[in-house]
Design an enzyme around this catalytic site. Structure first.
Site, short mmCIF file in Angstrom:
data_model
loop_
_atom_site.label_atom_id
_atom_site.label_comp_id
_atom_site.label_asym_id
_atom_site.label_seq_id
_atom_site.Cartn_x
_atom_site.Cartn_y
_atom_site.Cartn_z
N HIS A 1 0.94 -1.05 0.12
CA HIS A 1 0.05 -0.11 -0.15
C HIS A 1 0.72 0.76 -0.22
CE1 HIS A 1 -3.52 2.54 1.85
NE2 HIS A 1 -2.25 4.02 1.54
N GLU A 2 1.61 1.25 0.57
CA GLU A 2 2.41 2.27 1.39
C GLU A 2 3.59 2.24 -0.53
OE1 GLU A 2 2.19 4.90 3.09
OE2 GLU A 2 0.66 2.65 4.31
N GLU B 1 -6.02 6.70 -1.03
CA GLU B 1 -6.83 5.50 0.00
C GLU B 1 -7.41 3.79 -0.37
OE1 GLU B 1 -4.48 5.29 2.63
OE2 GLU B 1 -3.87 7.32 2.37
N HIS C 1 1.51 5.12 -3.23
CA HIS C 1 2.06 5.66 -2.39
C HIS C 1 3.67 6.28 -3.71
CE1 HIS C 1 -0.86 6.58 -0.68
NE2 HIS C 1 -1.01 6.11 0.23
#
Length: 633
Positions: free
Chosen positions: A168-169, A246, A172
């Site tokens: 997930h990070e 998100e 980004h």
């Protein structure tokens, strides 16, 4: 939405942030002027309209000055990139050669996902005093990124769940969200400065007496109230900019890790454990928009993240809110332990063997372009195989602060002969005898290392390399240039790898000035793009006639109406040195077409060897278009 569309979206969001910031500042200035009018004009303290106008102008200038100074000050404090954010929250750096099992597991997961993504391994931090389950990625570009996780995440999450959070990070990192997030911290700090100034005046001005002190305290109170109006707008801006991203990051994480169980399991644990994802650090609100989970607990209007149940249901549609009570009761009785769950799950199956350098891959330009910055499940498996295939001695050297420099220089050394002798002379002129000798020793060990392992090894060495003193890093960049230009006879892959290492170190040295999505139109880069297409067509085809056909195939995708005959530059390295910085400033749509053309030029017959695929990967990485390790599908 592919990598290039996401980059373009990030650029538009940056413009939106500027507009919202300007509107918020205008509202604050209007409020300050209104207070000035009520306090001074309404009470007859201004003798003439001219004096009132001058006073309003002074109040406006002072307000803008405070906001501007606050934003610039905060942005300057964040110039060091992601590490500055992590250290500011009390992060503990994770050593490259750590023997702590939790740290080692975290580093293994991050290395595998970085290699699957085609980006350098980021700096790692652990927020040791935070029991909540959370994480964030911060920085200006992948080369200076830092990933931080809480102690709660290390203790509570099993390996699959930790993979989901880290993936997930990484979304980004790849989507351009990090740069926007760190700028958001800077500009919003300026809005909040007025509240800080007003509060300080009230605290230190309590001893003021008489009618001379009262106006100051009233003005300070008004300033603090207006500052909190700015806080209101700041929270709205953060919520508007970050909430939808998100969902996109969750979807990308699922694509990374080949299953929803890991990410949904992490979200369920956040919903079930008493600590949730809350952070105890008083500065948490400033970074709330870049966290994996809600670290503050804002109401729905100001929430920087979607509701936790909505995020779980997007991954598991059968999940119901009523199930949260069962989760909370279970975790209350038996707090989750990630290591215990790992032992119960057993070991993952062995990854498939890696292809040899001569293996031919079936690819198409659109399929390769779709993979830029978008690794899939197979890439994650391949990355694990790549890490496992690197000899232990080389992995240890990549993680060692002293050995990373000679190891990376050894990657750029040519085969034994006059070129290597020239390279050895260049190294001896720039480094002490130990580094020059070790670089040669590593070059001997790397001689039989498959081409597919060169980029992963370089990615693993980046965290240790970043810890070298600035003068040594500048000397390293100079050495990379010298080695990759030795007599002009080094291989194209080694030249591109040297260029890539220089770019990544440069970005790490100046994070705030690191690469951003460009604005240059493809038509303004024709000479440089034509030269790059000709060089790669020539590299992928030994027969001149086949190389010309490959070049024309690439041109048909990039400049279909341009009549540019096939003329490879006589000085290849000089032409490429001139092309990279220009092409790196292409707007996302133009860069997408260029990458399609490069793929067509290297693989005109629809097939390419692993060695050619690695050349394509490193060339694309020089343009900040990271390709995963598995180009064939």
């Amino acid at each position: 939405m592919n990598f290039f569309a996401r980059q373009d979206q990030a650029r538009r969001q940056s413009r939106r942030l500027v507009i919202l910031f300007v509107l918020a500042v205008a509202a604050i200035v209007l409020a300050v002027n209104l207070v000035f009018l009520l306090f001074f004009g309404g009470m007859g303290k201004v003798s003439s309209p001219g004096s009132l106008a001058a006073g309003l102008g002074m109040a406006t200038a002072l307000t803008l000055g405070i906001i501007g100074f606050g934003s610039l000050y905060r942005l300057a404090s964040l110039r060091q990139g992601g590490a500055a954010v992590a250290l500011g929250l009390g992060g503990t750096p994770v050593p490259e050669d750590t023997h702590d099992f939790h740290y080692r597991r975290l580093r293994n997961v991050v290395e595998e996902i970085a290699i699957a993504s085609g980006v350098p391994v980021p700096q790692l931090f652990v927020l040791e005093h935070e029991a909540g389950i959370n994480a964030f990625a911060a920085g200006y570009a992948p080369s200076d990124a830092a990933v931080a996780v809480t102690r709660g995440a290390l203790d509570r999450l099993n390996r699959d769940e930790l993979q989901g959070v880290i993936a997930h990070e990484f979304s980004h990192v790849l989507n351009g969200d990090m740069r926007l997030n760190i700028r958001l911290m800077g500009v919003l700090f300026g809005i909040l400065v007025l509240a800080v100034v007003g509060r300080k005046i009230l605290v230190h001005g309590r001893g003021a007496r008489g009618k001379n002190g009262a106006p100051v305290l009233v003005a300070a109170l008004a300033l603090m109230i207006i500052g909190y109006v700015g806080l209101f707008f700041g929270r709205l801006i953060k919520a508007g900019v970050s909430r939808q991203r998100e969902y996109l990051a969750d979807a990308s994480a699922v694509q990374f890790t080949r299953q929803t169980k890991g990410l949904s399991g992490a979200l369920k644990k956040i919903a079930g454990v008493p600590e949730g994802s809350r952070l105890g650090n008083p500065d948490t609100e400033e970074v709330a928009h870049m966290l994996f989970g809600d670290g503050v607990g804002f109401s729905s209007m100001f929430a920087t993240h979607p509701p936790i149940v909505d995020r779980i249901q997007a991954l598991e549609p059968s999940f119901r809110p009523a199930m949260l009570a069962d989760l909370q009761a279970r975790y209350q009785m038996h707090p989750p332990s990630g290591l215990d769950e790992d032992m119960a799950l057993g070991l993952a199956p062995s990854p498939p063997p890696l292809p040899g350098d001569a293996t031919e891959l079936a690819v198409t330009p659109p399929a390769v372009v779709a993979q830029v910055g978008a690794p899939a499940s197979d890439d994650y498996v391949r990355a694990g195989a790549l890490v496992g295939a690197v000899p232990e001695t080389l992995r240890t050297a990549a993680h060692d602060r002293e050995e990373a420099v000679p190891l990376l220089l050894g990657l750029l050394m040519a085969a034994p002969g006059p070129v290597r002798e020239r390279q050895q002379f260049e190294l001896s002129a720039r480094h002490d005898e130990r580094v020059a000798r070790q670089a040669l020793d590593y070059a001997e060990r790397l001689a039989d290392l498959p081409r597919m392992l060169h980029l992963p090894l370089a990615a693993m060495a980046m965290p240790a390399l970043r810890k070298r003193p600035r003068p040594e890093l500048e000397r390293f960049m100079d050495s990379c240039f010298a080695l990759s230009h030795a007599d002009g006879r080094i291989s194209l892959f080694e030249y591109c790898l040297g260029r890539l290492l220089r770019v990544q170190v440069r970005d790490a040295l100046d994070p705030a000035g690191a690469w951003v999505p460009g604005h240059r139109h493809l038509s303004r880069c024709a000479p440089q793009a034509v030269n790059l297409l000709a060089v790669l067509a020539q590299a992928g085809h030994s027969d001149p006639a086949a190389a010309m056909r490959a070049y024309l195939a690439g041109m048909a995708r990039v400049y279909p109406r341009m009549d540019a005959p096939y003329r490879p530059p006589t000085d290849v390295l000089a032409a490429l040195d001139e092309a990279w910085p220009v092409l790196d400033e292409l707007e996302p749509v133009g860069k997408e077409l260029l990458v399609e053309g490069l793929v067509a030029a290297v693989s005109h017959d629809g097939r390419l060897s692993v060695a050619e695929a690695e050349l394509l990967r490193v060339a694309c990485a020089c343009l900040h278009c990271p390709l995963p390790p598995l180009l064939e599908r």
